[in-house]
Design a protein around this motif. Structure first.
Motif, PDB file in Angstrom:
ATOM      1  N   LEU A  96       7.877   9.883   9.351  1.00 60.08           N
ATOM      2  CA  LEU A  96       7.252  10.348   8.107  1.00 60.08           C
ATOM      3  C   LEU A  96       5.903  11.039   8.338  1.00 60.08           C
ATOM      4  CD1 LEU A  96       8.012   7.438   5.614  1.00 60.08           C
ATOM      5  CD2 LEU A  96       9.138   9.633   5.823  1.00 60.08           C
ATOM      6  N   PHE A  97       5.235  10.686   9.417  1.00 64.19           N
ATOM      7  CA  PHE A  97       3.919  11.299   9.643  1.00 64.19           C
ATOM      8  C   PHE A  97       3.993  12.505  10.565  1.00 64.19           C
ATOM      9  CE2 PHE A  97       1.801   6.904   8.942  1.00 64.19           C
ATOM     10  CZ  PHE A  97       2.013   7.038   7.587  1.00 64.19           C
ATOM     11  N   HIS A  98       4.871  12.429  11.560  1.00 61.35           N
ATOM     12  CA  HIS A  98       4.900  13.503  12.553  1.00 61.35           C
ATOM     13  C   HIS A  98       6.139  14.389  12.465  1.00 61.35           C
ATOM     14  CE1 HIS A  98       1.411  12.214  14.730  1.00 61.35           C
ATOM     15  NE2 HIS A  98       1.895  11.005  14.936  1.00 61.35           N
ATOM     16  N   GLU A 132       8.948   0.146  12.546  1.00 61.30           N
ATOM     17  CA  GLU A 132       7.770   0.668  11.854  1.00 61.30           C
ATOM     18  C   GLU A 132       7.248   1.917  12.575  1.00 61.30           C
ATOM     19  OE1 GLU A 132       4.698  -2.230  10.921  1.00 61.30           O
ATOM     20  OE2 GLU A 132       3.207  -0.633  10.983  1.00 61.30           O
ATOM     21  N   ILE A 133       7.269   1.839  13.911  1.00 56.85           N
ATOM     22  CA  ILE A 133       6.829   3.019  14.672  1.00 56.85           C
ATOM     23  C   ILE A 133       7.754   4.194  14.383  1.00 56.85           C
ATOM     24  CG2 ILE A 133       6.629   3.967  17.004  1.00 56.85           C
ATOM     25  CD1 ILE A 133       5.764   1.171  17.927  1.00 56.85           C
ATOM     26  N   PRO A 159       4.352  12.117   1.867  1.00 58.77           N
ATOM     27  CA  PRO A 159       5.409  11.161   1.518  1.00 58.77           C
ATOM     28  C   PRO A 159       5.017  10.210   0.396  1.00 58.77           C
ATOM     29  CG  PRO A 159       4.510  10.700   3.718  1.00 58.77           C
ATOM     30  CD  PRO A 159       3.961  12.021   3.274  1.00 58.77           C
ATOM     31  N   ASP A 214       3.114   2.442  -6.173  1.00 58.86           N
ATOM     32  CA  ASP A 214       2.211   3.339  -6.897  1.00 58.86           C
ATOM     33  C   ASP A 214       2.981   4.180  -7.897  1.00 58.86           C
ATOM     34  OD1 ASP A 214       0.103   4.875  -7.701  1.00 58.86           O
ATOM     35  OD2 ASP A 214       0.229   6.247  -5.991  1.00 58.86           O
ATOM     36  N   ARG A 274       6.953   5.495  10.959  1.00 59.77           N
ATOM     37  CA  ARG A 274       5.662   6.208  10.950  1.00 59.77           C
ATOM     38  C   ARG A 274       5.801   7.583  11.601  1.00 59.77           C
ATOM     39  NH1 ARG A 274       1.078   3.316   9.734  1.00 59.77           N
ATOM     40  NH2 ARG A 274       1.444   1.102   9.429  1.00 59.77           N
ATOM     41  N   ASN A 275       6.445   7.574  12.773  1.00 61.52           N
ATOM     42  CA  ASN A 275       6.567   8.859  13.477  1.00 61.52           C
ATOM     43  C   ASN A 275       7.434   9.841  12.705  1.00 61.52           C
ATOM     44  OD1 ASN A 275       4.870   8.223  15.556  1.00 61.52           O
ATOM     45  ND2 ASN A 275       6.479   7.400  16.866  1.00 61.52           N
ATOM     46  N   GLU A 286       1.485   3.104   2.930  1.00 54.85           N
ATOM     47  CA  GLU A 286       1.161   4.350   3.624  1.00 54.85           C
ATOM     48  C   GLU A 286       2.333   5.319   3.674  1.00 54.85           C
ATOM     49  OE1 GLU A 286      -0.613   3.508   7.488  1.00 54.85           O
ATOM     50  OE2 GLU A 286      -0.786   1.453   6.749  1.00 54.85           O
TER      51      GLU A 286
END
Lengths: 538, 634
Positions: free
Chosen positions: A407-409, A400-401, A417, A460, A404-405, A454
């Protein structure tokens, strides 16, 4: 192994002994195809359009040739000589890469230097490029930029006089000092080149057969200046029409790796206008566009920074570090379908999920809404991410980290995303780490993480189409860490929207020649920008 | 080799010399024996000879000293015969020339000693000169024969034999050298480590001796291929050079020099036996188990402590132990040291593997910590890099553990070293996980996420220590629950803005919310299924913008005077009460471009209607709404 490029069957599937025999026995009636695909054999096999009798000598030659292509397969296993044959044959390799314009030349240089670095250090990873790159070329309208490249100075050892016929766009049509940020001029010189013939066949240092052999053609360029923005779309059109076969039911893929101005870019209006026009024009011909932002490349370089010896000598100082993560992304993309590099000793359960170029964008084409008013179906935007985890052992939370890293960073361009139509992901790393990750991939845990609210937020959706996530996994034995490579389809991208808004304002309110030019082609610009974001998915 | 033709001429010359010699010898012999040609029935011949005045005068002179003349003639004849035997029978050049010389000397002595009175007598001068020409011709013929003889074949034969002897001597001396070298010095490999210069010097001198021998050998071979003159010139020189070779002395010199250097090397190498690690430090070998502390040296038939190896060697060298034994001992000691190195090496490798991993991890941690900003970066640096909280894994703590582990390793306290490395690696790995996790939290905050799974290796204490910094920097509250980090954003409750130094946000929540509502920008609060739903303007931005675009599209169908859409035409995720409320609120404030923006009460379901300000098109109004909303909340 020898493969017929007409019927795509391998030698093991033919009844004939040699490729010549196979062509004569199975495709003699399709003389046109043989002439197009095997021009070198055609003269030998046909006389006045009719097949000639093959004599013993021809057979012997053919057998010898096919034998050498086959390599010593007697032991029945994967053999390094077979691998060498595969690696040295351009057919089926992933890319034919063409760097266009100053930025394109620099990035192409970085790729070639990376390849050279790996080969010089005898790293196994050199197989990625050796097995993935069917060929490459450099094109520019600025002779000075070309002269400074590694390609010209080291690889080809081209003088200025050599570069003019081999790499200049618009030979004899201008003074070779660039296009002055004018995309329309960049397009004009390409058109002028093709009015005089086909420079791919007659002049440029690129073998059309090698271009046809590759799985896909990748243009590497920027859209901020005249050549990358104006010339590349026109080049792509001519490649499509005059180099690739028009007999295919499904066209060969053309991709564009493009550096775009960011939303906060201070380049000014010209860069944004060029960006909007260049991307839109490119999206007419290309199947997929991978946009990169320099600001994003700057942010991620600490995580993904491959060793590229000598890049400082050939890339401008401000781009030496930025081009490294870009090269790393393309290297991962290349290895995604280069089976030669797979560790043969690894367990099959975690080594076999390669995917071809078309897998990364074809599924998206179906998701476009039916819109009869649209001038064309634009290329799929593949928003790039490349994350890396240094965790010694990755469990679910570690994954997950990583996600996250990534896709986010570690977005290599600016996008959201949660607005993507889906994505293609490749998770790869050393065997010991992939062994612990593989169960999470196989039981869809990783897919659930990526598809979470997220991240890609697969729940969605408003229409009937779903948000698809394709995940492959590979063992790359010579890596230390686990990487998550991905392309997200058609997300909303603030930088593209900023370009679009700027260009639109200019089109609507401008009274300049540039505004008039924009108005002329606005019908081509709109379709691309109206497809980004999930709300525009069918 | 001389040919037959070469021999004929000297033979003829020698024969020519013999004619007068033999003739006079016979005649003199007959005279001395008082036998004359007349009494032999050859009086006619005698008369004819005596009728020549010079012969008559010679006969008279002979009879004045018959003993001397006959003796000289015998000697001359004997010398002439000896020349013939030496020259043609024995091929002895020296005897030949000696005999030819003797013939000449005696002949001239005879003629000038005995017959010289002819000059001044009444013998015609011509006859006298002719008579004196006889010794000249005979001597010339004898000497000429000796000179004209081909002597080379013999010289070559002799000198070749000499050279063969020289070569044989050379081989003998070479073998003697090698044998002595093997016996007294032996294999030097074992000594190479302790006396590298000495071994190199010994090898060099051995090589030099061999090269001298090789040079002599090639010179002998070259001389053998040379001419007779060269053979004569070089044979003795080569013999002398070979003679000067003294294998035993040379080997002795080499040995003495090497012994001295080995002694020096032993003092240097074994004065303190050390094993060096990859960290450029030596191990404390005295702390090793006894099987490694004591060295069994079978060559010296003794066992010594690792600290006293040099003493054992030096005493043996002083006692004259041969170098081969010393070398054997060196080999044994080196083997023992090798076993020690292997023993400590396995612990060192194990330690280094973990230490390298830990080192790489802490570099990663430092690099990643640099990416954080503001208070979080400062706090993270304090906790994770500087290690101000001793309970949490930190770069400093890992470095200290690694240092103490390295100390333990070099003290041969291997278990302790391994434990330290393991703990350092674990701490470093945990620090990496913590930093990567926190970096993902930052990303999540940027994307307004609300929950991040907490890795098992992340200590909730660390989260607690970092919570205030995150709260101040990002305006977010942390709460660890159910194995995850739950994030609550203060703006939602109208609490402190990011960067606000004040704490205790929960107390100001209600007031903040009221204030926000009064600003007209508050979060939208709706009720659904009895549950309170909240949505901030930026949370619903995509949906709101989507609706604005839909209104713009709908406006094209109504000639631009108004636009209307049904919520049923919108995606379910868009047509939510929160989105519709936000659209209504936002639209109420855009009076410069809008006449009205109505959202039917209790929608969804219901309609949304946009009526632009007079003079403004629906498209322009929708664009303005879109742009303003995006600028304000995007």
């Amino acid at each position: 192994m020898t493969k017929c490029r007409i019927c795509y069957q391998t030698k093991a599937e033919w009844p004939e002994n040699s490729l010549d025999d196979h062509l004569l026995e199975s495709h003699a009636t399709d003389e046109t195809s043989i002439r197009a695909v095997y021009s070198d054999r055609y003269e030998r096999l046909f006389e006045n359009g009719a097949p000639v009798e093959t004599d013993d000598e021809t057979d012997a030659d053919s057998e010898a040739e096919s034998g050498s292509e086959l390599g010593p397969l007697d032991d029945g296993g994967f053999d390094s000589s077979v691998s060498d044959d595969l690696l040295d044959d351009t057919y089926g390799k992933k890319w034919y890469m063409i760097g266009v314009g100053g930025a394109g030349n620099n990035i192409m240089d970085a790729i070639l230097l990376r390849k050279s670095t790996l080969e010089r250090n005898n790293e196994d990873r050199s197989l990625v490029w050796r097995g993935g790159l069917a060929g490459y070329g450099m094109l520019n309208t600025n002779i000075a930029e070309l002269e400074q490249t590694y390609y010209a100075q080291e690889l080809k050892e081209y003088s200025r006089n050599d570069l003019l016929p081999n790499a200049i766009i618009g030979f004899g049509k201008h003074d070779y000092s660039g296009m002055g940020r004018r995309w329309d001029n960049g397009e004009k010189v390409v058109r002028a080149d093709f009015e005089d013939g086909n420079p791919f066949r007659e002049r440029w240092d690129m073998d059309p057969q090698h271009i046809r052999d590759a799985q896909a053609i990748m243009f590497v360029h920027s859209v901020t200046k005249g050549t990358g923005c104006g010339s590349t779309p026109a080049l792509a059109e001519h490649v499509r029409e005059e180099v690739l076969s028009d007999d295919y039911v499904i066209d060969k893929a053309i991709l564009s790796s493009v550096v775009i101005p960011s939303a906060e870019d201070k380049f000014g209006g010209r860069a944004r206008t060029n960006g909007a026009v260049g991307l839109a024009r490119m999206s007419q011909t290309a199947d997929a566009i991978i946009p990169f932002n320099n600001e994003r490349l700057q942010d991620v370089q600490g995580d993904v920074k491959p060793r590229i010896d000598g890049i400082e000598r050939y890339n401008p100082p401000q781009y030496t570090e930025l081009n490294k993560p870009l090269v790393a992304f393309l290297e991962a993309f290349t290895m995604s379908s280069t089976p030669q590099i797979i560790d043969q000793d690894a367990t099959m359960s975690i080594q076999g999920e390669v995917f071809d170029v078309s897998d990364s964008f074809r599924p998206v084409e179906d998701k476009y809404p039916l819109d009869l008013d649209r001038e064309y179906t634009p290329a799929v935007i593949l928003a790039p991410v490349l994350g890396r985890s240094r965790d010694a052992s990755l469990d679910k939370s570690g994954l997950e980290i990583l996600v996250r890293n990534a896709l986010f960073h570690n977005k290599l361009s600016d996008f959201d995303p949660t607005t993507a139509w889906g994505g293609t992901f490749l998770i790869y790393g050393p065997e010991e780490k992939m062994e612990s990750i593989s169960p999470y991939v196989n039981d869809n845990t990783l897919r659930e993480i990526i598809g979470g609210e997220e991240m890609l937020d697969v729940g969605d959706v408003s229409g009937a189409e779903s948000i698809d996530i394709h995940i492959s996994q590979m063992v790359i034995p010579y890596l230390d860490d686990v990487y998550l490579w991905g392309t997200l389809w058609n997300p909303r991208m603030p930088s593209l929207e900023a370009m679009y808004e700027h260009a639109k304002k200019l089109k609507e309110e401008g009274n300049s020649r540039q505004a008039e030019s924009l108005r002329d082609i606005w019908h081509l610009v709109d379709p691309l920008f109206s497809c980004l974001g999930r709300e525009n998915m069918a | 080799m001389a040919t037959g033709r070469d021999t004929q001429l000297p033979l003829a010359a020698w024969g020519l010399a013999g004619v007068p010699i033999l003739a006079t010898f016979v005649q003199t012999t007959l005279a001395v024996a008082e036998t004359t040609l007349g009494s032999a029935g050859l009086s006619g011949v005698q008369d004819a000879i005596r009728s020549v005045a010079v012969f008559d005068a010679a006969a008279i002179l002979m009879w004045q000293s018959p003993g001397l003349v006959s003796g000289l003639f015998v000697l001359i004849a004997g010398a002439w015969a000896a020349q013939g035997v030496a020259q043609f029978g024995r091929h002895n050049r020296d005897v030949t020339f000696a005999a030819a010389g003797l013939v000449s000397v005696l002949f001239f002595a005879l003629f000038f000693g005995v017959y010289f009175p002819m000059f001044g007598s009444d013998v015609p001068l011509v006859q006298v000169l002719g008579f004196f020409a006889v010794p000249v011709v005979a001597s010339g013929a004898a000497v000429g024969s000796a000179l004209g003889h081909d002597w080379d074949e013999k010289v070559v034969e002799e000198k070749s034999a000499e050279l063969a002897a020289v070569a044989s001597d050379l081989d003998r001396k070479r073998e003697a050298f090698e044998e002595a070298y093997r016996r007294r010095i032996g294999d030097l490999d074992a000594l190479a480590d302790i006396a590298p210069n000495g071994v190199e010097r010994a090898r060099e001198r051995r090589r030099e001796f061999r090269e001298r021998c090789d040079g002599l050998e090639s010179d002998v071979a070259a001389a053998g291929r040379g001419s007779a003159d060269q053979l004569r010139a070089e044979a003795s020189s080569l013999a002398s050079r070979v003679e000067s070779l003294d294998p035993e002395t040379e080997v002795g010199r080499i040995e003495d020099d090497l012994r001295e250097r080995v002694a020096s090397g032993v003092r240097t190498t074994y004065g303190t036996v050390q094993c060096w690690s990859r960290y450029d430090r030596s191990y404390e070998l005295v702390n090793l188990p006894s099987r490694f502390r004591d060295v069994e040296i079978q060559a010296f038939d003794t066992a010594v402590h690792v600290g006293r190896i040099d003493e054992a060697f030096l005493s043996r060298l002083d006692e004259g132990a041969d170098l081969e034994t010393v070398a054997q001992a060196v080999g044994e000691v080196d083997d023992h040291v090798g076993r020690i190195e292997a023993y400590v090496g396995q612990y060192e490798s194990s330690f280094a593997e973990r230490a390298d991993a830990a080192g790489s991890d802490i570099e990663t941690v430092e690099t990643k910590c640099d990416r954080f900003e503001g208070r979080v970066a400062d706090r993270l640096s304090e906790l994770v890099v500087e290690g101000r909280d001793g309970d949490l894994p930190s770069v400093r703590g890992v470095r200290e553990r690694l240092d103490s582990g390295r100390d333990a390793l070099h003290d041969c306290r291997f278990d302790e070293a391994e434990r330290a490395a393991e703990e350092a690696a674990e701490d470093a790995s945990e620090a990496v996980t913590l930093v990567e996790f926190l970096w993902s939290v930052v990303g999540t905050i940027d994307h307004r996420g609300e929950r991040v799974s907490l890795p098992a290796s992340v200590d909730p204490t660390a989260i607690e220590r970092l919570r205030p910094a995150f709260e101040r920097e990002y305006g977010v509250e942390f709460r660890v629950a159910d194995g995850a980090l739950e994030l609550t954003y203060r703006e939602r409750a109208g609490e402190t803005e990011p960067g606000d130094e004040s704490e205790g946000g929960s107390e100001s929540g209600v007031g903040g919310e009221v204030a926000a509502h009064e600003r007209g920008e508050a979060d939208v609060r709706t009720e659904s299924d009895g549950q309170v739903e909240r949505a901030r303007p930026e949370e619903v931005i995509d949906s709101v913008l989507f609706v604005f675009r839909e209104l713009k599209t709908a406006g094209r169908a109504t000639d631009g005077d108004h636009a209307e859409i049904q919520t049923g035409e919108l995606p379910e995720s868009v047509a939510t009460p929160a989105v519709l409320t936000q659209i209504r609120r936002f639209g109420q404030r855009q009076t410069d471009v809008l006449e009205t923006l109505d959202v039917q009460e209790n929608a969804p379901p219901g309609f949304i209607e946009l009526v632009p300000k007079e003079g403004t098109s629906v498209e322009a109004a929708a664009d303005a709404l879109h742009e303003r909303y995006r600028e304000q909340y995007g």
